[in-house]
Design a protein around this motif. Structure first.
Motif, PDB file in Angstrom:
ATOM      1  N   ASP A 109      62.814 -11.142  47.262  1.00  0.00           N
ATOM      2  CA  ASP A 109      63.314 -12.364  47.903  1.00  0.00           C
ATOM      3  C   ASP A 109      64.839 -12.267  48.041  1.00  0.00           C
ATOM      4  N   LEU A 111      67.367 -13.740  46.511  1.00  0.00           N
ATOM      5  CA  LEU A 111      68.117 -13.547  45.278  1.00  0.00           C
ATOM      6  C   LEU A 111      67.927 -12.131  44.736  1.00  0.00           C
ATOM      7  N   GLY A 112      66.700 -11.619  44.806  1.00  0.00           N
ATOM      8  CA  GLY A 112      66.432 -10.263  44.340  1.00  0.00           C
ATOM      9  C   GLY A 112      67.251  -9.229  45.096  1.00  0.00           C
ATOM     10  N   ASP A 134      77.115 -17.222  42.533  1.00  0.00           N
ATOM     11  CA  ASP A 134      76.756 -18.597  42.903  1.00  0.00           C
ATOM     12  C   ASP A 134      77.704 -19.128  43.972  1.00  0.00           C
ATOM     13  N   SER A 143      71.734 -21.262  49.578  1.00  0.00           N
ATOM     14  CA  SER A 143      71.155 -21.853  48.365  1.00  0.00           C
ATOM     15  C   SER A 143      69.676 -22.185  48.496  1.00  0.00           C
ATOM     16  N   ASN A 144      69.257 -22.645  49.667  1.00  0.00           N
ATOM     17  CA  ASN A 144      67.851 -23.053  49.837  1.00  0.00           C
ATOM     18  C   ASN A 144      66.993 -21.955  50.465  1.00  0.00           C
ATOM     19  N   ARG A 145      67.518 -20.712  50.515  1.00  0.00           N
ATOM     20  CA  ARG A 145      66.760 -19.606  51.115  1.00  0.00           C
ATOM     21  C   ARG A 145      66.546 -18.466  50.131  1.00  0.00           C
ATOM     22  N   LEU A 146      66.953 -18.647  48.893  1.00  0.00           N
ATOM     23  CA  LEU A 146      66.934 -17.538  47.940  1.00  0.00           C
ATOM     24  C   LEU A 146      65.531 -17.087  47.552  1.00  0.00           C
ATOM     25  N   ASP A 147      64.544 -17.997  47.698  1.00  0.00           N
ATOM     26  CA  ASP A 147      63.179 -17.622  47.330  1.00  0.00           C
ATOM     27  C   ASP A 147      62.384 -17.114  48.538  1.00  0.00           C
ATOM     28  N   HIS A 148      63.068 -16.885  49.659  1.00  0.00           N
ATOM     29  CA  HIS A 148      62.427 -16.374  50.861  1.00  0.00           C
ATOM     30  C   HIS A 148      62.640 -14.864  50.967  1.00  0.00           C
ATOM     31  N   ARG A 149      61.597 -14.163  51.385  1.00  0.00           N
ATOM     32  CA  ARG A 149      61.733 -12.726  51.632  1.00  0.00           C
ATOM     33  C   ARG A 149      62.376 -12.504  53.005  1.00  0.00           C
ATOM     34  N   GLN A 152      60.975 -13.779  56.230  1.00  0.00           N
ATOM     35  CA  GLN A 152      60.948 -15.235  56.432  1.00  0.00           C
ATOM     36  C   GLN A 152      62.320 -15.786  56.810  1.00  0.00           C
TER      37      GLN A 152
END
Length: 253
Positions: A109, A111-112, A134, A143-149, A152
């Motif tokens: 994702d 953040l990864g 941060d 901030s609101n896209r960090l869990d998207h691969r 996406q």
């Protein structure tokens, strides 16, 4: 142009750099005796017509390609004699990369991908580094896209993740190859502003290959290449001045 000799303030330099492809009568000289140094905290744009050697120059300075002859230094270290392991470690510790094609890992994702340089170095960010990351994420609107691969994310969002990754470890030098090439003009301006801030506010050196006069106008130094040689080394210029000079190079070919 006065030749610049490497000094303690240089984060990357090349001396008498030559790069040839092939041999004999079919040999092509991509770089022909180039000497230059990127100073600490400097934002340099590298420009030139297609085939002028600009991407080859950046790749050699970054240790991604080998010179045919000459000396290449990263952070004062002569990298021309380094083996692959030594070169990989030096790049990982001192260099950030931003590519036009993003080069994000599709299985991680956002953040990864940002934290990948730390993962490759076998460590976690310190508290100070995490605060910096941060801040980057916030500045880049991620901030609101960090869990998207990556699949996406839009092209602009992917490029912003790539820039956060490149700046996350606060490398001495960031090499950016057409970083705004796939972006709309507004996102491109944001990306260029962030690179300029990394240089002026945080002392990071930026070497950016671009064909775009507007992008180059954000840099405080512009290097023009033609036929494998530096034909002009200039301080900041307006987009129209850059475009005019580029047209004059093209007219002489």
């Amino acid at each position: 142009m006065a030749e610049h000799h490497p000094s303690d303030g240089d984060v990357a330099s090349v001396s008498d750099l030559v790069k040839r492809y092939g041999g004999g009568s079919t040999a092509v000289t991509a770089l022909d005796g180039v000497s230059l140094a990127l100073r600490r905290g400097e934002f340099a744009a590298i420009m030139g017509p297609s085939g002028s050697g600009k991407s080859t120059l950046m790749h050699i300075m970054a240790g991604l390609d080998a010179a045919s002859s000459g000396v290449v230094r990263l952070g004062g270290v002569d990298i021309t004699g380094l083996d692959d392991a030594g070169l990989t470690e030096l790049r990982r510790r001192r260099v950030g990369f931003v590519f036009q094609s993003f080069n994000l890992l599709p299985t991680l994702d956002g953040l990864g991908n940002v934290l990948l340089p730390f993962e490759l170095d076998g460590r976690r960010p310190t508290g100070e580094e995490r605060a910096w990351i941060d801040r980057l994420i916030d500045q880049l609107g991620l901030s609101n896209r960090l869990d998207h691969r990556p699949g996406q994310l839009s092209g602009g969002q992917q490029q912003r993740v790539a820039i956060a990754r490149a700046l996350a470890t606060r490398p001495e030098v960031v090499f950016a190859d057409e970083p705004t090439g796939n972006l709309d003009s507004r996102t491109g301006r944001e990306v260029l502003g962030l690179l300029a801030d990394a240089s002026t506010q945080h002392g990071q050196s930026i070497a950016m290959v671009t064909h775009d006069p507007v992008a180059a106008s954000y840099a405080d130094r512009i290097l023009f290449l033609a036929d494998g040689r530096i034909v002009r080394d200039s301080t900041r210029l307006r987009p129209e001045e850059i475009a005019t000079f580029m047209l004059s190079i093209e007219a002489q070919r």
